[in-house]
Design a protein around this motif. Sequence first.
Motif, PDB file in Angstrom:
ATOM      1  N   ASP A 155       0.825  -1.211   0.000  1.00  0.00           N
ATOM      2  CA  ASP A 155       0.000   0.000   0.000  1.00  0.00           C
ATOM      3  C   ASP A 155       0.859   1.261   0.000  1.00  0.00           C
ATOM      4  O   ASP A 155       0.497   2.282  -0.609  1.00  0.00           O
ATOM      5  N   THR A 156       1.991   1.223   0.685  1.00  0.00           N
ATOM      6  CA  THR A 156       2.870   2.393   0.742  1.00  0.00           C
ATOM      7  C   THR A 156       3.400   2.757  -0.636  1.00  0.00           C
ATOM      8  O   THR A 156       3.428   3.938  -1.009  1.00  0.00           O
ATOM      9  N   PHE A 157       3.796   1.748  -1.413  1.00  0.00           N
ATOM     10  CA  PHE A 157       4.397   2.014  -2.721  1.00  0.00           C
ATOM     11  C   PHE A 157       3.420   1.849  -3.883  1.00  0.00           C
ATOM     12  O   PHE A 157       3.788   2.103  -5.038  1.00  0.00           O
ATOM     13  N   GLY A 158       2.186   1.426  -3.576  1.00  0.00           N
ATOM     14  CA  GLY A 158       1.201   1.284  -4.643  1.00  0.00           C
ATOM     15  C   GLY A 158       1.586   0.231  -5.667  1.00  0.00           C
ATOM     16  O   GLY A 158       1.287   0.382  -6.854  1.00  0.00           O
ATOM     17  N   ASN A 159       2.263  -0.791  -5.208  1.00  0.00           N
ATOM     18  CA  ASN A 159       2.732  -1.829  -6.115  1.00  0.00           C
ATOM     19  C   ASN A 159       2.823  -3.139  -5.344  1.00  0.00           C
ATOM     20  O   ASN A 159       2.699  -3.168  -4.135  1.00  0.00           O
ATOM     21  N   THR A 160       3.068  -4.219  -6.027  1.00  0.00           N
ATOM     22  CA  THR A 160       3.208  -5.513  -5.377  1.00  0.00           C
ATOM     23  C   THR A 160       4.684  -5.809  -5.164  1.00  0.00           C
ATOM     24  O   THR A 160       5.451  -5.925  -6.127  1.00  0.00           O
ATOM     25  N   ILE A 222      11.367   3.887   3.036  1.00  0.00           N
ATOM     26  CA  ILE A 222       9.965   4.269   3.183  1.00  0.00           C
ATOM     27  C   ILE A 222       9.875   5.784   3.293  1.00  0.00           C
ATOM     28  O   ILE A 222      10.599   6.407   4.090  1.00  0.00           O
ATOM     29  N   PRO A 223       9.022   6.436   2.522  1.00  0.00           N
ATOM     30  CA  PRO A 223       8.918   7.899   2.573  1.00  0.00           C
ATOM     31  C   PRO A 223       8.583   8.406   3.981  1.00  0.00           C
ATOM     32  O   PRO A 223       7.897   7.732   4.751  1.00  0.00           O
ATOM     33  N   GLY A 224       9.078   9.584   4.291  1.00  0.00           N
ATOM     34  CA  GLY A 224       8.768  10.217   5.561  1.00  0.00           C
ATOM     35  C   GLY A 224       9.969  10.487   6.437  1.00  0.00           C
ATOM     36  O   GLY A 224       9.890  11.265   7.392  1.00  0.00           O
ATOM     37  N   GLY A 225      11.107   9.861   6.141  1.00  0.00           N
ATOM     38  CA  GLY A 225      12.302  10.120   6.937  1.00  0.00           C
ATOM     39  C   GLY A 225      12.829  11.531   6.722  1.00  0.00           C
ATOM     40  O   GLY A 225      12.570  12.154   5.683  1.00  0.00           O
ATOM     41  N   ILE A 226      13.567  12.040   7.696  1.00  0.00           N
ATOM     42  CA  ILE A 226      14.111  13.394   7.604  1.00  0.00           C
ATOM     43  C   ILE A 226      15.618  13.366   7.844  1.00  0.00           C
ATOM     44  O   ILE A 226      16.137  12.536   8.595  1.00  0.00           O
TER      45      ILE A 226
END
Length: 465
Positions: A155-160, A222-226
């Motif tokens: 779900d995070t990457f919109g892919n399998t 995973i997106p969201g890191g800073i």
Amino acid sequence: MISSRKFIFISILIWTYLVPKSQTPLEAFHGIMQPAFGARQAGMGGAFQAVGGSVMDLESNPSHLARVQKTKWELGSSFHLPTIEYNDTYIDTNPNRSYQNNMVENPKAILPYIGIIKPITESISIGFAMYAQGGGGGNFKNIKRITPDGRSINDTFGNTVPLIGERNLAVEDLNFRFMTMKSTFGVGIKQGKFALGLGLDLVYGFMQLKRTYQDETRSLTIPGGIHYQSDPAYTVGGKIGFSYDLTQNIRVAYSYTTRNVLPLDGTMYVDSYLPERAFATRVSRYMIWPDKHIAGISFHNDRWIFDLDLKYIPWSQSFNSSKFRLEDVWVRTPFGVETNAFQFNLNWKNQTIIAIGAEYKWNETYKTRVGYSYGNNIIPASGVSPMLGASIEHHLSTGGSISWNNTTFHLACEYGFPKKTNGGKTSDWTLSHSVFSTSEIHPLQFSYQKTMSVFSLYLGMEQYI
């Protein structure tokens, strides 16, 4: 003997090569400030306010400069070896979402100092010193986590994604570093039993924060890191101190050091697969290093020196919160929206420190020292995190000196006893790992604690010219 020109050259070399190595994390002294500055002071538990005679009086009370009758230089370093244990648990009705972490870190920190005192007249002396003031940090890798928004990798990457796509577990890496360093120019003036000192502080600081998430195999970020890195921060401050000989054997002293406002503007990268976010955005922020009051009384005779100090640091005025403001709206919140501003709530409390120390002179060659300091814990449960999450209360130290001709070597060992702190259910650290969306808020399912101790070695050398 060493000339002033050679001394300046040595100062530059030490600051150039040792200070960068000291940018490893260090923590949990009395807050993020060292209990002692200088090897002789460390042997007495940091109780030195009404003693004097060290180049590091430029850090605490420059009035003592006036009591030095011959030019002297001094250099040394502290070597801090903390043990940091971090534990957390997340318990979910779905066992596939539950996890537990138990981690032990042993970072190292080298904090050098160097300085010189030169008498101008019988009653006036000047001095200069460079030294690390304090800092904090943490470095933890492979912390088991649920993905920041609680969704599966697919779900995070919109892919399998094969094998791990249906899972929503991740690993978190955290790296935080902060340090301040000072150069102090000071003057001490003595008139009879009274001495007055003034110091001008030139302050340098930096901060670094990295927090990233990856899947369990570390194949995907995973997106969201800073990734935040401050620009070099410079500011000025000062201090004033006095000391007075009540009798031939008893001296009282007081000093005040101003707070320092460090402009920690910098840059931030945000982990994302959007091409427009491949570059850094500017960050606007500042941090206040607190002011400090110290009062002391000492007794001395031909053999003994005793000193008792009281220190007061108003941390609550400086470390209540830490705010970041970005030029772009890139930071994702647990509720799914993005923002250009966020903050860490620290909620630190004010601190009173008591330090007591003694020095015994066996003969002209050997001296031994012992000391103890206590400072109340300043970090409440709502402010605990792996980055800045513990304040050691009890420190015990011992040390000694060997002298011959005009040269003295100092050695001190200090131990900060283990201090355990439990995180609160409303802390930022809890909420960032238990709030996944507007419908998934589970702070009662997450708990964590941090235990810290520190062993420190201080080495110093001084020589009259």
